[in-house]
Design an enzyme around this catalytic site. Structure first.
Site, PDB file in Angstrom:
ATOM      1  N   ASP A  23      25.405  94.123 -27.494  1.00  9.19           N
ATOM      2  CA  ASP A  23      25.838  95.538 -27.737  1.00  9.19           C
ATOM      3  C   ASP A  23      25.985  95.700 -29.122  1.00  9.19           C
ATOM      4  O   ASP A  23      26.557  94.810 -29.771  1.00  9.19           O
ATOM      5  CB  ASP A  23      26.984  95.887 -26.904  1.00  9.19           C
ATOM      6  N   HIS A  61      22.131 110.446 -36.707  1.00  8.12           N
ATOM      7  CA  HIS A  61      21.247 110.168 -35.271  1.00  8.12           C
ATOM      8  C   HIS A  61      19.854 109.356 -35.929  1.00  8.12           C
ATOM      9  O   HIS A  61      19.531 108.415 -35.399  1.00  8.12           O
ATOM     10  CB  HIS A  61      21.031 110.939 -34.283  1.00  8.12           C
ATOM     11  N   GLU A  78      23.245 101.706 -26.726  1.00 10.12           N
ATOM     12  CA  GLU A  78      23.252 100.755 -27.836  1.00 10.12           C
ATOM     13  C   GLU A  78      23.018  99.332 -27.380  1.00 10.12           C
ATOM     14  O   GLU A  78      23.436  98.403 -27.975  1.00 10.12           O
ATOM     15  CB  GLU A  78      24.308 100.751 -28.785  1.00 10.12           C
TER      16      GLU A  78
END
Length: 395
Positions: free
Chosen positions: A255, A268, A298
């Site tokens: 992650d 973004h 993610e």
């Protein structure tokens, strides 16, 4: 002298004349050999499948929809009445003269509940089954038409040889009429064979489109990695194969650290670039024994086979360290993003009762890595209960 079919002599009404007058009804088709079923040429099931494929293509073209897993599945569902609520929604949309768009279709699927990916997968399987069946039938029909044409050609030759020079005029006219009928049949059979060849090409093109759509359905379009659905299929396959072969198997969740902050501060687009960079870093360690997928958001997942847990940890940690050495910049603003890192939890799959337990353990280890400062890979330790329930790998 060329041989002829005795069945035509005994039953002229069921031969060339009967077939022509009956417009090719199954019961009127001559059988050149007892073991050959030429009725496949006009098999109503094949005709129905052909019509369904044509209708699907017409539906997508009429509404200017691209070919993808969603539109193929929904078109098949709409035309076959698979889901009444979705069919009614589409009918209402059409009646109100509003465009059918991919975004609207996705919204309707979500509103109707259920697992959208499973729903589409089920419809895709049905569509693929129809295409495969139609392809097989088209191939058989083309072969039957070709063989039937050869047989008719032999009959024409035989009929022409039947008329002797001294034959009465009425006999000659009858033979000539039969020859004419046979030649008409030859033209019709040749045309049918061409239609079958064209249908085969169109069906195989549709099958290729479907295969491409399936691949697209299992790919994360941002990173190019397999998506969660593809990983789950791979994990199930590798789990069974590794268990039977006695191979070691490890699974890891990764992650990106502080990803929300990156999105909030840099936008973004920059966040998407970070995702692609992390995907690239993990892809560098992938091979036929190491599979990387984007699990969602993610988070990434890595499956490593044939390595000890320590070797798998080392490989993943090297990827983490290599990424952490890089410094990224927001290209739109030239503002530094800085160091991008990820945390990970890794588990020895066969140290747990089943594959799901191993995934949960890897996820727990990931949270430990986050809690202990991020930018690290933590090995999952089975709880005493999990250790007691686990079974050794191997045959």
């Amino acid at each position: 002298m060329t041989s002829h079919d005795p069945n035509l002599s005994r039953h002229p009404s069921k031969g060339l004349l009967g077939w022509l007058r009956g417009a090719g009804r199954e019961e009127d088709m001559p059988q050149e050999d007892e073991g050959r079923d030429t009725s496949v040429v006009l098999d109503p099931r094949r005709l129905a499948r052909s019509q369904l494929l044509t209708d699907i293509a017409d539906f997508l073209l009429a509404h200017d929809l691209e070919i993808n897993p969603i539109t193929l599945g929904v078109a098949h569902n709409y035309l076959t009445g698979g889901d009444g609520s979705i069919t009614r929604s589409i009918d209402q949309r059409i009646q109100s003269r509003q465009a059918l768009t991919l975004e609207w279709i996705e919204l309707i699927l979500r509103e109707n509940g259920g697992d959208q990916s499973e729903f589409l997968n089920r419809l895709m399987n049905r569509l693929e089954s129809n295409i495969e069946a139609f392809d097989r039938t088209s191939t058989a029909a083309k072969t039957a038409a070709s063989e039937y044409g050869d047989a008719l050609s032999a009959h024409v030759d035989g009929l022409e040889e039947m008329k002797p020079a001294s034959a009465p005029a009425d006999t000659g006219e009858l033979v000539q009429e039969l020859v004419s009928i046979a030649r008409t049949m030859l033209e019709r059979t040749a045309s049918l064979e061409k239609d079958m060849a064209r249908s085969m090409l169109e069906t195989r093109a549709l099958r290729r489109s479907l295969e491409q759509a399936r691949r697209s359905a299992e790919e994360d379009h941002l990173t190019g990695l397999p998506n969660r659905r593809a990983f789950e299929h791979r994990f199930a396959s590798e789990f069974a194969s590794a268990r039977d072969a006695g191979d070691q198997l490890a699974v890891a969740f990764c992650d990106i650290d502080n990803f929300k902050r990156i999105n909030d501060e840099h936008g973004h687009e920059a966040g998407d670039r970070v995702l692609r960079n992390v995907a690239s870093a993990l892809t560098r360690i992938s091979d036929d024994r190491c599979h990387v997928a984007r699990h969602g958001g993610e988070e990434f997942v890595v499956l490593l086979r044939g390595r000890s847990l320590h070797q798998a940890w080392e490989l993943l940690d090297d990827a983490r360290a290599a990424l952490a050495e890089r410094r990224m910049v927001n290209r739109a603003t030239d503002m530094p993003i800085g160091k991008v890192t990820f945390s990970a939890g890794i588990a020895d799959v066969f140290s747990f009762a089943d594959s799901r337990a191993a995934l949960r353990a890897a996820d727990r280890a990931l949270y430990r890595a986050k809690a202990e400062g991020r930018n690290r890979v933590i090995v999952a330790e089975p709880t005493p209960e999990e250790r007691a329930r686990s079974k050794p790998a191997g045959k």
